[in-house]
Design an enzyme around this catalytic site. Structure first.
Site, PDB file in Angstrom:
ATOM      1  CG  ASP A  55     -18.440 -21.060   9.590  1.00  0.00           C
ATOM      2  OD1 ASP A  55     -18.274 -21.692  10.649  1.00  0.00           O
ATOM      3  OD2 ASP A  55     -17.531 -20.379   9.064  1.00  0.00           O
ATOM      4  CD  GLU A  56     -16.355 -20.906   4.936  1.00  0.00           C
ATOM      5  OE1 GLU A  56     -16.348 -20.021   4.060  1.00  0.00           O
ATOM      6  OE2 GLU A  56     -15.351 -21.195   5.621  1.00  0.00           O
ATOM      7  CB  THR A  57     -20.800 -28.018   7.086  1.00  0.00           C
ATOM      8  OG1 THR A  57     -21.963 -27.545   6.394  1.00  0.00           O
ATOM      9  CG2 THR A  57     -20.827 -27.497   8.514  1.00  0.00           C
ATOM     10  CG  PHE A  58     -16.541 -26.368   2.433  1.00  0.00           C
ATOM     11  CD1 PHE A  58     -17.440 -25.586   1.722  1.00  0.00           C
ATOM     12  CD2 PHE A  58     -15.516 -25.740   3.106  1.00  0.00           C
ATOM     13  CE1 PHE A  58     -17.309 -24.203   1.685  1.00  0.00           C
ATOM     14  CE2 PHE A  58     -15.365 -24.360   3.078  1.00  0.00           C
ATOM     15  CZ  PHE A  58     -16.277 -23.593   2.368  1.00  0.00           C
ATOM     16  CG  HIS A  76     -14.103 -23.792   9.586  1.00  0.00           C
ATOM     17  ND1 HIS A  76     -13.177 -23.751   8.567  1.00  0.00           N
ATOM     18  CD2 HIS A  76     -15.141 -23.004   9.191  1.00  0.00           C
ATOM     19  CE1 HIS A  76     -13.627 -22.972   7.602  1.00  0.00           C
ATOM     20  NE2 HIS A  76     -14.812 -22.516   7.949  1.00  0.00           N
TER      21      HIS A  76
END
Length: 668
Positions: free
Chosen positions: A296-299, A229
């Site tokens: 979080d959400e380290t896509f 993010h």
């Protein structure tokens, strides 16, 4: 004695043990609050809270004193060893409250306990005025950490004045922790290119708010994105080279892409220096020893610049090594690291590498969530805090049923699995279109279930209690009507953003956006193989709207029901004496009426059968609808200013204007 069903007052959270007598107690017209100095409330804030509520409810002014030479009709004191039985065991935050003809006594196990008892008494005074019921309460929280997580970065930065109002409300419902989510909206030195134009919070704001929260018995915990993010930072000229895909830095802004990109390239040593600098400068502004690094959400991890390193060591190891370094960096400074648990749960081998002082924030937002992931963390022996949601993101009206199901369920799982507490999350996502005041019912759900998750509290009963306690609604119908209104949201802000952002700006389909829409994600590859060409924006929008055909046909009925909710809620709101929430609810309902009409118009434009089969109902002339949208947006902007800095209001306005322009285009 009044039964639960006939009693015209309520307490939230519901006490664990309460005995209500048959008599009442009249507050004196010239009374005094005596607050023991042993409580540790240096400014006698708790006594001042009571005096302010007594003045508001009765019009009379009370005195404040301390010490055993001064009498007090209301007495606030710290417990000695005889005050709490072995069942309470002196639990932090425990209190007793006694109201009888001799006066009112609140005894707390500690400062927090006295504070909690005072909040119970404040609720009773607000509802009953000068005539209180005789009662005795013995109460203690189930969760030691009862936290709230407020998005202050994805489009909406609250004003300091509103943050203080929100902290006051969290205190009233016995929360003891607050975190503000920060990506790019803090005025870090040397990062003006990242935070410019976002109305960033400043060090002075933080120091003042930290002190304000501490006075209320609320721990303000620093929380900043240090890994995933990093969308705004990684689009700047100065920092883009630290991202996984610096070549994408100049793509047009997208609400949806912001949720999925960009991730730091942690194979580059400069990434850690960047994250450490954020951590080191931010932590100095807080008294809390806890620090949430998010992570979080380290896509994008292992897909761009770090791909070669990920292939060498594995994505899980790459993630765990970087997060471990940040945690160690914090630990050396005497801090207790926290981070979101989604990646660690997807790759359970990471759980085995966590240091003992790290707390996993285990977010589960599904209203029908199971305890599987919470059990997984518990069996791994890791410390965890469970994190449900108020379900306000991407919508003008809060999804109250989803919030209740999610929060009540997750709270019970957390207790069963020995979690250290609960952190209720409040996200903004696509520009933070949701007014933060709409989160109040969900916030109060969290207060109830973090305190007493085992209580047999039905949703409708809790909605009535919230209507009485929070909104002063004697009919106890306000929140139920708000819930009914939210059920009429057929075409929401989320669908509007998806529809508009499917256009990549060149007339082609934005595949990053399409991949987030289930009905399109499965068709992208098939479409390319079938015809050899990428999907056009027209084709993507056709498929999206046709996939909504079964819901589009609900719009005429939904809008009639929504209009009836507006009619029913208006006289209730008029008697509540809260023009701020009255205006916010009216604007949200009017906005949803318009969104439903926009959805119907777009369905007609894409030849969706159910839109053509809706009889005489139409969203009206498309150009007139466009004008209504633009007028509504001006009213919405005024309400935005009641709680928030300008921040990214312009992005919401631009989205509404694009929708209006699209309506004018299809009218031709």
């Amino acid at each position: 004695m009044a039964s639960e069903n006939t009693r015209k007052w309520a307490i939230i959270p519901e006490p664990n043990s309460m005995t209500v007598g048959e008599g009442t107690v009249l507050l004196p017209y010239a009374g005094r609050v005596n607050e023991s100095i042993a409580i540790g409330d240096g400014d006698f804030l708790l006594a001042h809270q009571l005096v302010a509520d007594i003045r508001s409810a009765t019009g009379t002014d009370w005195d404040i004193a301390t010490g055993d030479m001064w009498s007090g009709f209301i007495r606030l004191r710290i417990a000695d060893s005889r005050d709490f039985d072995s069942q309470d065991g002196g639990t932090a935050g425990a209190y007793t409250l006694t109201i009888n003809t001799d006066g009112i006594t609140i005894t707390g196990c500690d400062f927090e306990g006295v504070r909690n008892g005072v909040q119970t008494l404040r609720q009773l005074i607000r509802q009953n005025g000068a005539v209180l019921p005789e009662l005795q309460i013995a109460d203690a929280p189930a969760c030691q950490i009862r936290g709230y997580y407020l998005d202050a970065t994805r489009g909406r930065v609250p004003t300091l004045a509103w943050l203080k109002q929100w902290a006051d409300k969290l205190c009233l419902y016995k929360y003891n922790q607050l975190q503000l989510y920060i990506e790019h909206t803090f005025a870090f030195d040397g990062m003006s290119e990242t935070w410019r134009g976002s109305s960033p919070l400043t060090p002075a704001d933080t120091l003042e708010f930290d002190q304000y929260c501490a006075n209320l018995g609320i721990e303000l915990v620093p929380s900043v994105s240090t890994f995933g993010h990093q969308y705004v930072a990684m689009r700047t000229q100065e920092l883009r080279e630290l991202g996984e895909f610096p070549e994408d830095a100049d793509r047009p802004f997208s609400f949806i892409e912001r949720m999925r990109h960009h991730t730091l390239n942690v194979a580059d040593d400069r990434a850690f220096a960047f994250s450490a600098q954020l951590v080191d400068s931010y932590l100095q502004l807080f008294r809390s020893k806890r620090f949430n690094i998010c992570a979080d959400e380290t896509f994008d991890l292992g897909k761009g610049k770090s791909k070669q390193e990920a292939q060498r060591v594995g994505v899980a190891a790459l993630y765990a090594t970087y997060v471990g370094k940040l945690c160690e960096h914090l630990s050396k400074q005497g801090r207790e690291p926290m981070f979101w648990g989604d990646i660690a749960i997807e790759m359970p081998e990471i759980l085995e590498t966590l240091p003992n002082n790290v707390t996993l924030l285990n977010w589960q937002y599904d209203p029908e969530a199971t305890d599987e992931k919470i059990q997984l963390v518990a069996k791994a022996g890791a410390k965890q805090i469970v994190c449900p949601a108020v379900w306000g993101w991407n919508a003008l009206l809060p999804r109250i049923d989803d919030a209740w199901n999610n929060i009540a369920r997750i709270a019970r799982y957390g207790i069963d699995c020995g979690a250290e507490g609960m952190l209720v999350t409040d996200w903004g996502d696509f520009g933070h279109v949701n007014d933060p005041r709409m989160a109040v019912p969900g916030m109060i759900f969290g207060a109830q279930y973090a305190w007493n998750p085992a209580g047999d509290t039905a949703e409708n009963d809790l909605l009535e209690r919230i209507s009485r306690v929070e909104y002063g609604d004697c009919s106890a119908r306000f929140v139920a009507l708000l819930r009914n209104a939210s059920a009429q949201a057929v075409f929401t802000w989320r669908e509007l953003v998806e529809y508009l952002e499917l256009d990549d700006g060149t007339g082609n389909c934005n595949t990053d956006v399409a991949q987030t829409i289930p009905c399109l994600a499965d068709r992208l590859v098939d479409h390319l193989s079938d015809c050899g060409n990428a999907m056009t924006v027209r084709e993507a929008r056709n498929r999206m709207m046709r996939n909504m055909a079964t819901t589009i046909e609900r719009i005429p009925q939904a809008n009639r029901a929504l209009q009836q909710c507006m009619v029913d809620i208006a006289p209730i709101a008029a008697h509540m004496g809260n023009p701020g929430i009255t205006a916010a609810v009216r604007i949200a309902m009017e906005g949803q009426l318009l969104l439903n009409r926009v959805g119907f118009a777009l369905a007609e434009a894409h030849d969706v059968r159910d839109a053509h089969d809706a009889g005489d109902w139409r969203p009206s002339d498309y150009r007139a609808l466009a004008r209504e949208l633009e007028c509504w947006c001006e009213a919405y902007a005024k309400e935005w200013n009641a709680t928030s800095q300008p921040s990214e209001l312009h992005r919401i306005q631009e989205t509404v204007w694009k929708a209006a322009d699209e309506l004018r285009r299809i009218s031709k």
